[in-house]
Enzyme design. Structure first.
Site, PDB file in Angstrom:
ATOM      1  N   LYS A  54       0.589   3.853  -6.812  1.00 37.05           N
ATOM      2  CA  LYS A  54       0.530   4.971  -7.760  1.00 37.05           C
ATOM      3  C   LYS A  54       1.618   4.834  -8.835  1.00 37.05           C
ATOM      4  CE  LYS A  54       2.022   8.985  -6.090  1.00 37.05           C
ATOM      5  NZ  LYS A  54       3.112   9.552  -6.861  1.00 37.05           N
TER       6      LYS A  54
ATOM      7  N   CYS B 134       3.121   5.416  -2.709  1.00 37.11           N
ATOM      8  CA  CYS B 134       4.098   5.299  -3.802  1.00 37.11           C
ATOM      9  C   CYS B 134       3.885   4.086  -4.707  1.00 37.11           C
ATOM     10  CB  CYS B 134       5.503   5.285  -3.226  1.00 37.11           C
ATOM     11  SG  CYS B 134       5.825   6.744  -2.227  1.00 37.11           S
TER      12      CYS B 134
ATOM     13  N   ARG C 296      -2.496   5.859   3.389  1.00 38.01           N
ATOM     14  CA  ARG C 296      -2.887   5.892   1.981  1.00 38.01           C
ATOM     15  C   ARG C 296      -2.846   4.478   1.379  1.00 38.01           C
ATOM     16  NH1 ARG C 296       1.029  10.351  -0.330  1.00 38.01           N
ATOM     17  NH2 ARG C 296       2.270   9.532   1.384  1.00 38.01           N
TER      18      ARG C 296
ATOM     19  N   GLY D  34       0.854  -1.185   0.000  1.00 32.64           N
ATOM     20  CA  GLY D  34       0.000   0.000   0.000  1.00 32.64           C
ATOM     21  C   GLY D  34       0.886   1.230   0.000  1.00 32.64           C
TER      22      GLY D  34
END
Ligand code: UGA
Length: 479
Positions: A312, A309, A376, A306
């Site tokens: 994405k 970084c 995130r 997760g």
């Protein structure tokens, strides 16, 4: 077209007789340079704090007043071990100047480091709006030549587009340097003072030399900096500096993250096979990873990666490849496999518990990894929400991330004040973040009959001794 500045400024010319050593060059750079770091996230704050530890006057500019206020109080805007000490040092010594004003911070600077966020667009491509809005503010306020250092992760080709854009916005000389960042959250300070490598891409040799010198200086003065941060050093070899083109530097950053993500997804594919065949993925990866060509790092199977970084950057690389008509199926597979891990774990829980509805399940760990409050794309939160949606009664605990998790957790999930409280009345426990303190919980003090170790963190025999069944991801039960 503005010409490239060949030096920082006239006053940074070598002293009569020339520079005699790298140390001396670094010392001159420290005294003369004023840096503005744009963006006070993990990368920006760590970079700004390290520069101030070198004695470089550094503005930290961010449009978020709350972050600026926190920095002015001598604290990092988020939890990151060792960083508060460095920020406090910068503030106490007047080296660090937090501000929300470009007018205040840009005119004095000869180097501007951009470390703004590049979130994900709906199609997986990075959203560069903050990069360009910061660039406009920089251009409006620049009073002379600038070395612009890109620390944000941007798709290959962005540097050239920024150079062209700046030429439209300003007639001041502008030298673009891509200096990607490789620090990890949770170990940002130690990663930055003892990096494996420094990567610097650009067209202008002098600019690249200046930036390399500054980052080398951080690592050669690591003992002093570690002392301020109160962090250990490992005395690793000095980092290798790679001098390359802008495009190569941009691609190096996303390639490194994509390869690490690939390793994790590969380990998770093997873990699924191990689950079906009674093999143990940790035993397999210990043996496989001992091959120097492969390496053991990032082969830990679990609930998947997760954070801000890997998810994405993998999607960003796929999108860059698509834009250039290049197939990147290998990364699409890695990304899909990763997306499947939280539901794989929930499905296995259902197999074990018979049904999920009405079951009380404790989730230990909401941060996307240990050592940070960042949630995130956190797999722990995804697992908690999937269980809640399946009708379970979910209680959760994280040592650092409760405030951050609130917005992402589904309604009805209870946040408890301690791990012990979260597990007390549970039917099953899920470990979703590798916080070391989860090893020290008293697992005899729970009504749960099953512990699902989604990080493969715990010693299975300790759990069994405490009267619970143990399940991991791809792990054979050891008694
Ligand atoms: C990652 C890279 O490791 C850094 O080098 C890079 O600078 C950073 O992204 C970035 O681009 O800014 P980070 O996201 O902070 O750093 O965290 P990692 O330690 O790499 O972990 C990422 C995720 O992978 C976590 O969710 C972690 O739990 C998971 N992971 C890691 C595994 O599931 N298995 C492993 O073996 C290792």
């Amino acid at each position: 077209m503005p010409s490239q500045p060949s030096r920082l400024s006239a006053s940074s010319d070598p002293p009569a007789g020339g520079w005699t050593s790298a140390d001396e060059q670094a010392g001159v750079a420290r005294r003369l340079v004023v840096v503005t770091v744009v963006g006070s996230g993990y990368v920006g704050t760590t970079t700004a704090a390290l520069l101030t530890a070198l004695g470089i006057k550094t503005y930290a500019v961010d449009i978020d007043e709350a972050k600026v206020d926190k920095l002015k109080d001598g604290k990092a805007p988020f939890y990151e071990v060792g960083l508060d000490n460095l920020v406090a040092y910068g503030i106490d010594n007047n080296y660090l100047v937090p501000t929300s004003s470009y007018e205040e911070s840009i005119p004095h600077a000869s180097i501007v480091i951009s470390a703004v966020g590049t979130p994900e667009n709906a199609d997986g491509s990075p959203d560069l709006r903050y990069v360009y809005s910061a660039l406009e503010s920089i251009a409006q306020n620049a009073t002379g030549p600038l070395i612009y250092v890109q620390k944000s992760t941007v798709p290959v080709g962005t540097g050239r587009a920024i150079i062209a854009k700046y030429a439209e916005l300003s007639d001041k000389p502008f030298s673009y340097v891509s200096a990607p960042e490789f620090l990890r959250e949770g170990t940002a300070v130690v990663d930055s003072i003892e990096p494996d490598r420094i990567v610097v891409g650009g067209d202008d040799a002098d600019s690249k030399h200046i930036i390399t010198t500054i980052f080398r200086d951080i690592s050669s003065r690591r003992a002093e900096i570690a002392d301020i941060a109160d962090q250990p050093i490992q005395n690793l070899p000095e980092p290798i500096a790679f001098n390359m083109s802008i495009e190569s530097a941009e691609l190096t950053k996303v390639t490194a993250n994509a390869f690490l993500a690939l390793k994790i997804s590969f380990a998770n594919s093997i873990a699924k096979l191990a689950d079906s065949t009674n093999a143990d993925v940790a035993e397999v990866m210990d043996a496989v990873g001992s091959d120097k060509r492969i390496g053991r790092a990032f082969l830990n199977a679990g609930r998947g990666y997760g954070g801000g970084c890997f998810p994405k950057d993998v999607k960003g690389l796929i999108s860059s490849a698509k834009a250039n008509n290049v197939a990147m199926d290998i990364m699409t597979a890695a990304s899909n496999l990763n997306d499947s891990m939280p539901s794989y774990i929930v499905d296995r829980l259902k197999d074990e518990l018979g049904e999920l509805e009405t079951k009380k399940i404790a989730i230990l760990g909401l941060a996307f990894k240990a050592g940070t409050s960042d949630v995130r794309k956190s797999p722990g939160i995804k697992i908690a929400n999937l269980l809640q949606q399946a009708g379970s009664k979910v209680s959760a605990y994280d040592p650092q991330a409760h405030n951050e998790a609130l917005a992402d957790l589904d309604e009805g999930i209870a946040l408890l004040d301690s791990a012990q409280l979260a597990i007390k009345n549970a039917d099953a426990i899920v470990v979703a973040t590798e916080w070391p303190e989860f090893k020290d919980i008293d697992y005899s003090q729970t009504t749960a009959k099953l512990l699902f170790d989604a990080m493969n963190l715990l010693d299975s025999s300790m759990i069994v001794r405490n009267g619970l069944e143990y399940r991991g991801v791809g792990r054979r039960l050891k008694l």
